[in-house]
Design an enzyme around this catalytic site. Structure first.
Site, PDB file in Angstrom:
ATOM      1  N   GLY A  14       0.859  -1.234   0.074  1.00  0.00           N
ATOM      2  CA  GLY A  14       0.042  -0.192  -0.210  1.00  0.00           C
ATOM      3  C   GLY A  14       0.876   1.317  -0.032  1.00  0.00           C
ATOM      4  CG  LEU A  16       1.854   3.721  -5.315  1.00  0.00           C
ATOM      5  CD1 LEU A  16       1.315   3.460  -6.460  1.00  0.00           C
ATOM      6  CD2 LEU A  16       3.055   4.806  -5.619  1.00  0.00           C
ATOM      7  N   GLY A  17      -0.329   5.101  -1.048  1.00  0.00           N
ATOM      8  CA  GLY A  17      -1.073   5.818  -0.228  1.00  0.00           C
ATOM      9  C   GLY A  17      -0.469   6.915   0.679  1.00  0.00           C
ATOM     10  CD  GLN A  18      -3.181  10.973   4.817  1.00  0.00           C
ATOM     11  OE1 GLN A  18      -3.847  10.027   5.193  1.00  0.00           O
ATOM     12  NE2 GLN A  18      -3.113  12.311   5.113  1.00  0.00           N
ATOM     13  CG  ASP A  40      -0.605   0.685  -3.878  1.00  0.00           C
ATOM     14  OD1 ASP A  40      -0.546   1.566  -2.781  1.00  0.00           O
ATOM     15  OD2 ASP A  40      -1.445   0.386  -4.355  1.00  0.00           O
ATOM     16  NE  ARG A  42      -3.159   3.872  -6.022  1.00  0.00           N
ATOM     17  CZ  ARG A  42      -3.076   4.811  -5.354  1.00  0.00           C
ATOM     18  NH1 ARG A  42      -3.124   5.895  -6.084  1.00  0.00           N
ATOM     19  NH2 ARG A  42      -2.671   5.216  -4.143  1.00  0.00           N
ATOM     20  CG  ASP A  51      -4.440  -8.135  -5.199  1.00  0.00           C
ATOM     21  OD1 ASP A  51      -4.709  -7.879  -3.769  1.00  0.00           O
ATOM     22  OD2 ASP A  51      -5.162  -8.388  -5.524  1.00  0.00           O
ATOM     23  CE1 TYR A 139      -9.534   1.398   8.459  1.00  0.00           C
ATOM     24  CE2 TYR A 139     -10.327   3.008   9.899  1.00  0.00           C
ATOM     25  CZ  TYR A 139      -9.142   2.422   9.263  1.00  0.00           C
ATOM     26  OH  TYR A 139      -8.171   3.053   9.368  1.00  0.00           O
ATOM     27  CE  LYS A 143      -6.893  -0.346   9.835  1.00  0.00           C
ATOM     28  NZ  LYS A 143      -5.605  -0.857   9.578  1.00  0.00           N
TER      29      LYS A 143
HETATM   30  P1  NAD Z   1      -4.483   4.917   1.714  1.00  0.00           P
HETATM   31  O1  NAD Z   1      -6.119   4.428   1.318  1.00  0.00           O
HETATM   32  O2  NAD Z   1      -4.196   6.501   1.419  1.00  0.00           O
HETATM   33  O3  NAD Z   1      -3.582   3.994   1.039  1.00  0.00           O
HETATM   34  C1  NAD Z   1      -3.954   2.596   0.948  1.00  0.00           C
HETATM   35  C2  NAD Z   1      -3.142   2.044  -0.232  1.00  0.00           C
HETATM   36  O4  NAD Z   1      -3.359   0.565  -0.488  1.00  0.00           O
HETATM   37  C3  NAD Z   1      -3.690   2.547  -1.518  1.00  0.00           C
HETATM   38  O5  NAD Z   1      -2.349   2.957  -2.251  1.00  0.00           O
HETATM   39  C4  NAD Z   1      -4.358   1.420  -2.363  1.00  0.00           C
HETATM   40  O6  NAD Z   1      -3.795   1.252  -3.701  1.00  0.00           O
HETATM   41  C5  NAD Z   1      -3.478   0.318  -1.781  1.00  0.00           C
HETATM   42  N1  NAD Z   1      -4.371  -0.855  -1.725  1.00  0.00           N
HETATM   43  C6  NAD Z   1      -5.545  -1.092  -1.682  1.00  0.00           C
HETATM   44  N2  NAD Z   1      -6.008  -2.641  -1.785  1.00  0.00           N
HETATM   45  C7  NAD Z   1      -4.622  -3.250  -2.029  1.00  0.00           C
HETATM   46  C8  NAD Z   1      -4.398  -4.366  -2.137  1.00  0.00           C
HETATM   47  N3  NAD Z   1      -5.272  -5.478  -2.217  1.00  0.00           N
HETATM   48  N4  NAD Z   1      -2.956  -4.915  -2.354  1.00  0.00           N
HETATM   49  C9  NAD Z   1      -2.137  -3.754  -2.451  1.00  0.00           C
HETATM   50  N5  NAD Z   1      -2.266  -2.483  -1.999  1.00  0.00           N
HETATM   51  C10 NAD Z   1      -3.805  -2.168  -1.974  1.00  0.00           C
HETATM   52  O7  NAD Z   1      -4.523   4.548   3.401  1.00  0.00           O
HETATM   53  P2  NAD Z   1      -3.219   5.252   4.302  1.00  0.00           P
HETATM   54  O8  NAD Z   1      -4.005   6.480   4.732  1.00  0.00           O
HETATM   55  O9  NAD Z   1      -1.873   5.246   3.664  1.00  0.00           O
HETATM   56  O10 NAD Z   1      -3.427   4.114   5.372  1.00  0.00           O
HETATM   57  C11 NAD Z   1      -2.539   3.169   5.520  1.00  0.00           C
HETATM   58  C12 NAD Z   1      -2.765   2.399   7.000  1.00  0.00           C
HETATM   59  O11 NAD Z   1      -2.774   3.131   7.904  1.00  0.00           O
HETATM   60  C13 NAD Z   1      -4.040   1.547   6.748  1.00  0.00           C
HETATM   61  O12 NAD Z   1      -4.073   0.486   7.661  1.00  0.00           O
HETATM   62  C14 NAD Z   1      -5.092   2.708   7.435  1.00  0.00           C
HETATM   63  O13 NAD Z   1      -6.098   1.796   8.130  1.00  0.00           O
HETATM   64  C15 NAD Z   1      -4.240   2.986   8.658  1.00  0.00           C
HETATM   65  N6  NAD Z   1      -4.573   4.466   8.918  1.00  0.00           N
HETATM   66  C16 NAD Z   1      -4.561   5.466   8.414  1.00  0.00           C
HETATM   67  C17 NAD Z   1      -4.919   6.719   8.811  1.00  0.00           C
HETATM   68  C18 NAD Z   1      -4.919   7.855   8.200  1.00  0.00           C
HETATM   69  O14 NAD Z   1      -5.289   8.923   8.641  1.00  0.00           O
HETATM   70  N7  NAD Z   1      -4.273   7.943   6.874  1.00  0.00           N
HETATM   71  C19 NAD Z   1      -5.349   6.712  10.277  1.00  0.00           C
HETATM   72  C20 NAD Z   1      -5.433   5.434  11.191  1.00  0.00           C
HETATM   73  C21 NAD Z   1      -4.980   4.266  10.336  1.00  0.00           C
HETATM   74  C1  AKB Z   2     -10.256   7.240   8.827  1.00  0.00           C
HETATM   75  O1  AKB Z   2     -10.633   8.289   8.930  1.00  0.00           O
HETATM   76  O2  AKB Z   2     -10.813   6.236   8.335  1.00  0.00           O
HETATM   77  C2  AKB Z   2      -8.734   7.019   8.933  1.00  0.00           C
HETATM   78  C3  AKB Z   2      -8.732   6.673  10.485  1.00  0.00           C
HETATM   79  C4  AKB Z   2      -8.824   7.485  11.380  1.00  0.00           C
HETATM   80  O3  AKB Z   2      -8.465   5.443  10.506  1.00  0.00           O
HETATM   81  N1  AKB Z   2      -8.103   8.262   8.947  1.00  0.00           N
END
Ligand code: NAD
Ligand code: AKB
Length: 311
Positions: A14, A16-18, A40, A42, A51, A139, A143
């Site tokens: 994952g 490429l995510g945030q 990722d 993507r 995947d 969700y 977790k």
């Molecule tokens: P995001 O949605 O920005 O990135 C997730 C990435 O996972 C995406 O790039 C997507 O393409 C990839 N993805 C989805 N399905 C996939 C698969 N089957 N195989 C491979 N890649 C796949 O999420 P994020 O914000 O970077 O969050 C990452 C982790 O942190 C998650 O577990 C999320 O629950 C956790 N988290 C995030 C936040 C937040 O505010 N960003 C807060 C709490 C927890």
């Molecule tokens: C969401 O809002 O789903 C995430 C988180 C707090 O896990 N940013």
């Protein structure tokens, strides 16, 4: 200080995510660009396709790249998860089980994020580390399972209950706390934002720099120093209402306006605590945040403005 450099390579799912966008950068800076395999669903430069539902491909990358540490970030977040509950369960739980199995087979350490979404409406406004976990969202339920698997898996697996994360390098990905990121882009581009939660909605938030530092600091601590809270440590950044966020942005952009039109995400926000008690993380691995609300806003506005001027 507690450096425990991986003997092999690091796998990030994952990526490429945030979070992945910035975590990969930080890990490459710490261990060298070759040490980090970004993956990722993507495709992008410097990132290969993987995947997390594909166990053959996971096995292949584990063996070919000599993976000894995994940061498993692939997941669906709260808002997207509620729209696709089965997919959310599959990716967040089965995908995690796949990574645990791979880590176990190859003797790798695993970081897997949890979230403030593990808490439900019965949680006190200031969420303790140890409290009943009764989330209302699918969700949040995934977790909770992730945290339990961390402790029962028999491997070195760690996680953090990240608050809503605020960053400028990559967009937020389908969560409830996304308003606290979108608001900056709209403030700078249109001078107005239509916020999907009420003005008095107060949630725990954190600047991405603090979250990345927390992740790396936690992974640098010797396993023996950590308790069963390692499945998902509470860490606090700062808590503020949507209205307070608007007023902090108006310090930079006095003409910025915001309206509030709550949608379904208000319900998810209302089921989460307002603040986080992170005493256990402070005691066990000396966690301490650096960014308060005004500092986050200053950084976001400055960085987004200078990115705009460069483009
Ligand atoms: P995001 O949605 O920005 O990135 C997730 C990435 O996972 C995406 O790039 C997507 O393409 C990839 N993805 C989805 N399905 C996939 C698969 N089957 N195989 C491979 N890649 C796949 O999420 P994020 O914000 O970077 O969050 C990452 C982790 O942190 C998650 O577990 C999320 O629950 C956790 N988290 C995030 C936040 C937040 O505010 N960003 C807060 C709490 C927890
Ligand atoms: C969401 O809002 O789903 C995430 C988180 C707090 O896990 N940013």
């Amino acid at each position: 200080m507690f450096m425990d450099l991986p003997s092999g390579r690091i796998l990030v799912t994952g990526a490429l995510g945030q979070i992945g966008t910035e975590l990969v950068e930080a890990l490459r800076q710490k261990h060298g660009p070759e040490a980090v395999i970004a993956t990722d669903l993507r495709k992008a430069e410097g990132c290969q396709i993987l995947d997390v539902m594909n166990t053959d491909e996971i096995k292949k990358v584990m063996v070919e790249q000599h993976i000894t540490e995994i940061y498993h970030l692939a997941a669906l977040l709260s808002a997207t998860g509620e729209k696709n509950p089965h997919l959310c369960w599959d990716i967040n739980v089965t995908g995690l089980e796949n990574m645990i199995a791979a880590a176990k087979e190859h003797g790798a350490r695993l970081f897997s994020p949890s979230s403030i979404a593990v808490f439900g409406p019965d949680c006190p406004k200031v969420a303790p580390q140890i409290t009943p976990l009764n989330p209302t969202t699918i969700y949040g339920k995934t977790k909770v399972v992730g945290e339990q698997l961390a402790v029962s898996s028999g491997i070195d697996m760690r996680g953090i209950r990240y608050p809503g994360l605020i960053s400028y390098k990559a967009p937020a990905g389908g969560g409830t706390t996304d308003y606290a990121v979108e608001i900056f882009h709209n403030a700078l581009e249109n001078g107005h934002y239509d916020c999907f939660v009420r003005e008095d909605t107060k949630l725990p938030m954190m600047y991405m720099d603090d979250a990345i530092r927390a992740t790396i600091e936690l992974m640098d601590i010797p396993f023996e120093r950590l308790s069963d809270s390692r499945g998902g440590y509470n860490i606090a950044g700062c808590s503020f209402t949507a209205g307070e966020l608007v007023r902090s942005i108006q310090r930079h952009l006095p003409d910025f306006t915001c309206t509030f039109n709550p949608d379904i995400r208000q319900q998810y926000a209302d089921s989460w605590p307002e603040e986080i008690d992170d005493g256990i993380a402070m005691n066990e691995w000396r966690w301490s945040p650096r960014f308060n609300l005004d500092r986050i806003v200053d950084e976001m506005i400055t960085n987004l403005e200078s990115r705009k001027n460069r483009s």
